[in-house]
Design a protein around this motif. Sequence first.
Motif, PDB file in Angstrom:
ATOM      1  N   ALA A   1       0.858  -1.182   0.000  1.00  0.00           N
ATOM      2  CA  ALA A   1       0.000   0.000   0.000  1.00  0.00           C
ATOM      3  C   ALA A   1       0.898   1.236   0.000  1.00  0.00           C
ATOM      4  CB  ALA A   1      -0.896   0.006   1.229  1.00  0.00           C
ATOM      5  N   ARG A   2       0.518   2.254  -0.793  1.00  0.00           N
ATOM      6  CA  ARG A   2       1.355   3.442  -0.915  1.00  0.00           C
ATOM      7  C   ARG A   2       0.527   4.707  -0.710  1.00  0.00           C
ATOM      8  NH1 ARG A   2       3.670   2.650  -5.788  1.00  0.00           N
ATOM      9  NH2 ARG A   2       1.915   3.605  -6.844  1.00  0.00           N
ATOM     10  N   CYS A   3       1.017   5.565   0.187  1.00  0.00           N
ATOM     11  CA  CYS A   3       0.454   6.897   0.406  1.00  0.00           C
ATOM     12  C   CYS A   3       1.308   7.887  -0.375  1.00  0.00           C
ATOM     13  CB  CYS A   3       0.478   7.248   1.892  1.00  0.00           C
ATOM     14  SG  CYS A   3      -0.021   8.965   2.235  1.00  0.00           S
ATOM     15  N   SER A   4       0.681   8.840  -1.035  1.00  0.00           N
ATOM     16  CA  SER A   4       1.425   9.824  -1.830  1.00  0.00           C
ATOM     17  C   SER A   4       2.307  10.710  -0.955  1.00  0.00           C
ATOM     18  CB  SER A   4       0.461  10.690  -2.643  1.00  0.00           C
ATOM     19  OG  SER A   4      -0.406  11.408  -1.781  1.00  0.00           O
ATOM     20  N   ARG A   5       1.998  10.826   0.311  1.00  0.00           N
ATOM     21  CA  ARG A   5       2.773  11.671   1.222  1.00  0.00           C
ATOM     22  C   ARG A   5       3.723  10.896   2.125  1.00  0.00           C
ATOM     23  NH1 ARG A   5       1.536  16.614  -0.789  1.00  0.00           N
ATOM     24  NH2 ARG A   5      -0.673  16.993  -0.740  1.00  0.00           N
ATOM     25  N   HIS A   6       3.339   9.688   2.545  1.00  0.00           N
ATOM     26  CA  HIS A   6       4.095   8.989   3.580  1.00  0.00           C
ATOM     27  C   HIS A   6       4.816   7.724   3.115  1.00  0.00           C
ATOM     28  CE1 HIS A   6       1.248  11.487   5.914  1.00  0.00           C
ATOM     29  NE2 HIS A   6       2.368  11.742   6.553  1.00  0.00           N
ATOM     30  N   GLY A   7       4.747   7.405   1.845  1.00  0.00           N
ATOM     31  CA  GLY A   7       5.515   6.281   1.331  1.00  0.00           C
ATOM     32  C   GLY A   7       4.749   4.977   1.235  1.00  0.00           C
ATOM     33  N   GLN A   8       5.499   3.900   1.116  1.00  0.00           N
ATOM     34  CA  GLN A   8       4.938   2.578   0.853  1.00  0.00           C
ATOM     35  C   GLN A   8       5.262   1.615   1.990  1.00  0.00           C
ATOM     36  OE1 GLN A   8       5.303   1.156  -3.179  1.00  0.00           O
ATOM     37  NE2 GLN A   8       5.856  -0.872  -2.474  1.00  0.00           N
ATOM     38  N   VAL A   9       4.345   0.710   2.225  1.00  0.00           N
ATOM     39  CA  VAL A   9       4.532  -0.368   3.189  1.00  0.00           C
ATOM     40  C   VAL A   9       3.922  -1.625   2.578  1.00  0.00           C
ATOM     41  CG1 VAL A   9       2.375   0.056   4.434  1.00  0.00           C
ATOM     42  CG2 VAL A   9       4.298  -0.988   5.629  1.00  0.00           C
ATOM     43  N   GLY A  10       4.472  -2.778   2.920  1.00  0.00           N
ATOM     44  CA  GLY A  10       3.971  -4.032   2.379  1.00  0.00           C
ATOM     45  C   GLY A  10       3.773  -5.070   3.455  1.00  0.00           C
ATOM     46  N   SER A  11       3.056  -6.126   3.119  1.00  0.00           N
ATOM     47  CA  SER A  11       2.810  -7.198   4.078  1.00  0.00           C
ATOM     48  C   SER A  11       4.123  -7.852   4.499  1.00  0.00           C
ATOM     49  CB  SER A  11       1.859  -8.235   3.493  1.00  0.00           C
ATOM     50  OG  SER A  11       2.364  -8.744   2.280  1.00  0.00           O
ATOM     51  N   ALA A  12       5.100  -7.914   3.618  1.00  0.00           N
ATOM     52  CA  ALA A  12       6.401  -8.488   3.974  1.00  0.00           C
ATOM     53  C   ALA A  12       7.100  -7.633   5.028  1.00  0.00           C
ATOM     54  CB  ALA A  12       7.287  -8.623   2.735  1.00  0.00           C
ATOM     55  N   ASP A  13       6.948  -6.315   4.933  1.00  0.00           N
ATOM     56  CA  ASP A  13       7.537  -5.408   5.909  1.00  0.00           C
ATOM     57  C   ASP A  13       6.933  -5.627   7.290  1.00  0.00           C
ATOM     58  OD1 ASP A  13       8.951  -4.220   3.816  1.00  0.00           O
ATOM     59  OD2 ASP A  13       7.392  -2.715   3.501  1.00  0.00           O
ATOM     60  N   LEU A  14       5.630  -5.771   7.336  1.00  0.00           N
ATOM     61  CA  LEU A  14       4.944  -5.960   8.614  1.00  0.00           C
ATOM     62  C   LEU A  14       5.163  -7.357   9.164  1.00  0.00           C
ATOM     63  CD1 LEU A  14       1.574  -4.157   7.895  1.00  0.00           C
ATOM     64  CD2 LEU A  14       3.629  -3.249   8.967  1.00  0.00           C
ATOM     65  N   GLY A  15       5.244  -8.361   8.295  1.00  0.00           N
ATOM     66  CA  GLY A  15       5.459  -9.737   8.724  1.00  0.00           C
ATOM     67  C   GLY A  15       6.786  -9.927   9.418  1.00  0.00           C
ATOM     68  N   ALA A  16       7.802  -9.187   9.014  1.00  0.00           N
ATOM     69  CA  ALA A  16       9.127  -9.287   9.628  1.00  0.00           C
ATOM     70  C   ALA A  16       9.123  -8.742  11.044  1.00  0.00           C
ATOM     71  CB  ALA A  16      10.144  -8.534   8.782  1.00  0.00           C
ATOM     72  N   ARG A  17       8.130  -7.946  11.395  1.00  0.00           N
ATOM     73  CA  ARG A  17       8.071  -7.323  12.724  1.00  0.00           C
ATOM     74  C   ARG A  17       7.154  -8.044  13.678  1.00  0.00           C
ATOM     75  NH1 ARG A  17       8.623  -3.184   8.933  1.00  0.00           N
ATOM     76  NH2 ARG A  17      10.383  -1.850   9.366  1.00  0.00           N
ATOM     77  N   ARG A  18       6.559  -9.154  13.263  1.00  0.00           N
ATOM     78  CA  ARG A  18       5.644  -9.900  14.137  1.00  0.00           C
ATOM     79  C   ARG A  18       6.381 -10.845  15.014  1.00  0.00           C
ATOM     80  NH1 ARG A  18       0.303 -10.836  10.536  1.00  0.00           N
ATOM     81  NH2 ARG A  18       0.006  -8.671  10.291  1.00  0.00           N
TER      82      ARG A  18
END
Length: 75
Positions: A58-75
């Motif tokens: 998911a990408r916000c035009s102001r705050h950048g992009q985040v993905g499920s892989a990014d969040l999965g690494a933090r669980r």
Amino acid sequence: MAGNLGAPVAAGVYNVYTGELAGTVTPTAAPVGLEPPRVCAPCGRRMVVQGRPDGWWARCSRHGQVGSADLGARR
């Protein structure tokens, strides 16, 4: 960024799934990472969301992009 999460899904004013004020009910699939965020938490803008067989981003035009892989690494 707040904590280890990307800015679009970090703690903010808006619920990233519904767009309502933070603290509202989230979808059942959200805690296990199956539901991508639709709204940027800090600014409330709708994000561009792309689903893939192995997750989503998911990408916000102001705050950048985040993905499920990014969040999965933090669980």
